[in-house]
Structures are given as C-alpha cells and as structure tokens.
Design a protein around this motif. Sequence first.
Motif, PDB file in Angstrom:
ATOM      1  N   ASP A 135      -0.651  -0.400   8.856  1.00 20.52           N
ATOM      2  CA  ASP A 135       0.363  -0.058   9.875  1.00 20.52           C
ATOM      3  C   ASP A 135      -0.008   1.209  10.647  1.00 20.52           C
ATOM      4  O   ASP A 135       0.744   1.640  11.518  1.00 20.52           O
ATOM      5  CB  ASP A 135       1.726   0.193   9.203  1.00 20.52           C
ATOM      6  N   PHE A 136      -1.118   1.830  10.268  1.00 16.82           N
ATOM      7  CA  PHE A 136      -1.453   3.136  10.875  1.00 16.82           C
ATOM      8  C   PHE A 136      -2.098   2.971  12.252  1.00 16.82           C
ATOM      9  O   PHE A 136      -1.753   3.663  13.200  1.00 16.82           O
ATOM     10  CB  PHE A 136      -2.394   3.918   9.945  1.00 16.82           C
ATOM     11  N   PHE A 137      -3.046   2.027  12.355  1.00 16.75           N
ATOM     12  CA  PHE A 137      -3.788   1.874  13.613  1.00 16.75           C
ATOM     13  C   PHE A 137      -2.993   0.934  14.530  1.00 16.75           C
ATOM     14  O   PHE A 137      -2.782  -0.240  14.195  1.00 16.75           O
ATOM     15  CB  PHE A 137      -5.185   1.316  13.333  1.00 16.75           C
ATOM     16  N   LEU A 138      -2.545   1.458  15.668  1.00 15.18           N
ATOM     17  CA  LEU A 138      -1.641   0.680  16.525  1.00 15.18           C
ATOM     18  C   LEU A 138      -2.337   0.154  17.776  1.00 15.18           C
ATOM     19  O   LEU A 138      -1.874  -0.804  18.393  1.00 15.18           O
ATOM     20  CB  LEU A 138      -0.432   1.539  16.934  1.00 15.18           C
ATOM     21  N   GLY A 139      -3.418   0.786  18.185  1.00 16.57           N
ATOM     22  CA  GLY A 139      -4.117   0.354  19.394  1.00 16.57           C
ATOM     23  C   GLY A 139      -5.227   1.343  19.655  1.00 16.57           C
ATOM     24  O   GLY A 139      -5.413   2.297  18.895  1.00 16.57           O
ATOM     25  N   VAL A 140      -5.970   1.135  20.754  1.00 13.12           N
ATOM     26  CA  VAL A 140      -7.054   2.063  21.078  1.00 13.12           C
ATOM     27  C   VAL A 140      -6.440   3.442  21.356  1.00 13.12           C
ATOM     28  O   VAL A 140      -5.547   3.566  22.203  1.00 13.12           O
ATOM     29  CB  VAL A 140      -7.841   1.560  22.312  1.00 13.12           C
ATOM     30  N   TYR A 141      -6.874   4.446  20.589  1.00 15.86           N
ATOM     31  CA  TYR A 141      -6.372   5.828  20.688  1.00 15.86           C
ATOM     32  C   TYR A 141      -4.888   5.948  20.337  1.00 15.86           C
ATOM     33  O   TYR A 141      -4.245   6.937  20.690  1.00 15.86           O
ATOM     34  CB  TYR A 141      -6.655   6.444  22.081  1.00 15.86           C
TER      35      TYR A 141
END
Length: 272
Positions: free
Chosen positions: A150-156
């Motif tokens: 759940d941490f990485f949501l999209g580029v940057y």
Amino acid sequence: MLLREVEYARPGSVEEAIRLLAGHEGARALAGGQTLVNVMKARAASPDVLVDLNRLEELRAISVSGDTLELGAMATYAQIMGSSEVQVARPILCVVVAQIADVQVRNRGTIGGNACSSDPTNHLPPLLVALDASFTIRGSNGERTVAASDFFLGVYMTAVAEGELLVSISIPASANAADGFDAVTIGREGTCIVSAAACLSNGGARIALGCVDAVPVLVEVEGIEPDAVRAAVAAAGLDPPSDVHGSGDYRRHLAEVCALRAVQHANERGAK
Ligand SMILES: Cc1cc2nc3c(=O)[nH]c(=O)nc-3n(C[C@H](O)[C@H](O)[C@H](O)COP(=O)(O)OP(=O)(O)OC[C@H]3O[C@@H](n4cnc5c(N)ncnc54)[C@H](O)[C@@H]3O)c2cc1C
C-alpha cells in the motif's frame, strides 16, 4: 545559477523536522539529495523549503529486535552494505544496494529516499514489496504503519502525505531466507530497464516486478518450477511502457526472464 532560490532548514530532531514540513506548504524532506537535487536542477521540482534530515542520527539506526530488522529511513546504501545486522538478518538487502549506481550515490543515497522517490526504475521498491516490508510514517497526528503493497501509489507518489516523514522500514528477519534479485540495466550498475525480486517460502514464491508499471507488480506463485513462474507472470497481464530503452513487448519478455532468474538465485541462496 543552477537552482531556484530555496529556504533551507536543518532540524535537530524528528519532531522539529515534522513541524517544519507541516508548517510550510511546499516544504520537502532532503535525504541523500541524489534524486531531489537532480530534479531541482532540472526544474522538475521546485520546493520552497528544504528540510535537511542529515543531522537526525536516530533516523540512521539499524537494529534487529526479535524477528524484525528495522532500518532507519536515513540509513545509506553504504551503511547497509557494511552492516553486520543486515548481513545476518536479510543479506539480500546488502546484495541489492551494492548494485546501485556508484560509490558517491551509495555513500549519500538512503533507503528512505529510494522508497519515497517511488521511481519505477529504482532497485528498492520491488525488493521491499517482495520482502513484505512495512513503513512507519510519522506526522503531527502521530505514527502509522503501512504495508509495502500500500506504500507505493504511483510514479513519485507514496503513502507519505505532505507534512509527514518516513521514519523507518521494518523487514522480517530471516538469516536463511531464500531471496533473489535480478535486473537488466542500462550498463553495469545502471538504472533498471526491468527488475525482479523474489522471496521463496512454503514451496512458493512472492515475486515483485519493477519498471513494468508505475509501481511494483506483485505476483504470487505456488511452486517455483519455471513453467509455474512463467504462467504467473503471463497471468499478471503486464502492459509495460515503451521508451528509448525498450519497447513494452521487450519489457514484458524481460519481466519473465528476470522473474525466472530471481527465483533461481533465491533457490540457490536458500540451499546454502
Ligand atoms: C547518477 C545516479 C544514478 C542512480 N542510479 C540508481 C539506480 O541504478 N538504482 C536506484 O535505485 N537508484 C539510483 N539512483 C537514485 C538514488 O538511489 C537516490 O539515492 C534515491 O533515489 C533517493 O535517495 P536519497 O536519499 O538521495 O533521497 P533524496 O533525493 O534526498 O529524496 C528523494 C525524495 O524522497 C523524499 N524523502 C527522502 N527521505 C524522506 C523521508 N524520510 N520521509 C519523507 N520523504 C522523504 C524527498 O523529499 C524527495 O522527494 C541514482 C542516482 C544518481 C544521481
């Protein structure tokens, strides 16, 4: 002048850093600066205030408590490579950070900055997803823990909201873990074109693929036979982007190759 004028603050505590980040719209944390300063030079980012985390020694701590390895967000790649705690608790981290760029980047770059950049070409996002890491984020309203998935949501983009700070990353400690990593890069120790991290357990594999989407793609496989891995990657329905380094079709092919190699490396390490 390379950079636009920017305010600079060097807090002496995590609480002060959070106060500064929460108190200024357009404030950004500065960790190793290996991504942020470059995007500022390119004028792709233009923060009003830089909140330098480099005096916060508590964010550099690496420790093992019970069956958990905890890495402070400001632990550098060089520090991780030289850490006997990491070497014992989850050696794949030492193997992978040693592949990042060059000595200068490894001396300055931090695990927290690598994760918070959420750059699909970075080495650590897929590894942290495969390792089932959890992220401790602190803000003025307290602390919360977010799973890697759940941490990485999209580029940057990550689960760290404005005014918050990533303080640490926890990883299950397992001296005999069967973990592997493989990447096809632009030159030796270069940026990834496609990457894969694999962790084996209970006869199956948890594989995270990098550079095939905005965020790492998690593929779970029962069994580690090549045909099972190929079928699981195919079933993920990848639709990777095309760019100067490779077409979408080439990346889809590499995803299968890297996944197979990562599982093979993991199996070899686990057998040692
Ligand atoms: C020449 C070169 C080659 C590189 N090659 C690779 C490579 O092959 N593989 C790879 O993985 N990386 C590569 N990188 C990127 C490098 O690993 C960076 O160190 C990393 O992406 C960012 O870490 P940093 O500590 O430098 O963070 P910074 O650049 O300081 O920060 C990056 C972003 O994260 C935010 N941030 C940082 N820490 C926190 C925190 N604790 N809480 C909240 N937000 C935070 C910042 O505000 C900023 O938005 C390369 C960099 C260079 C310059």
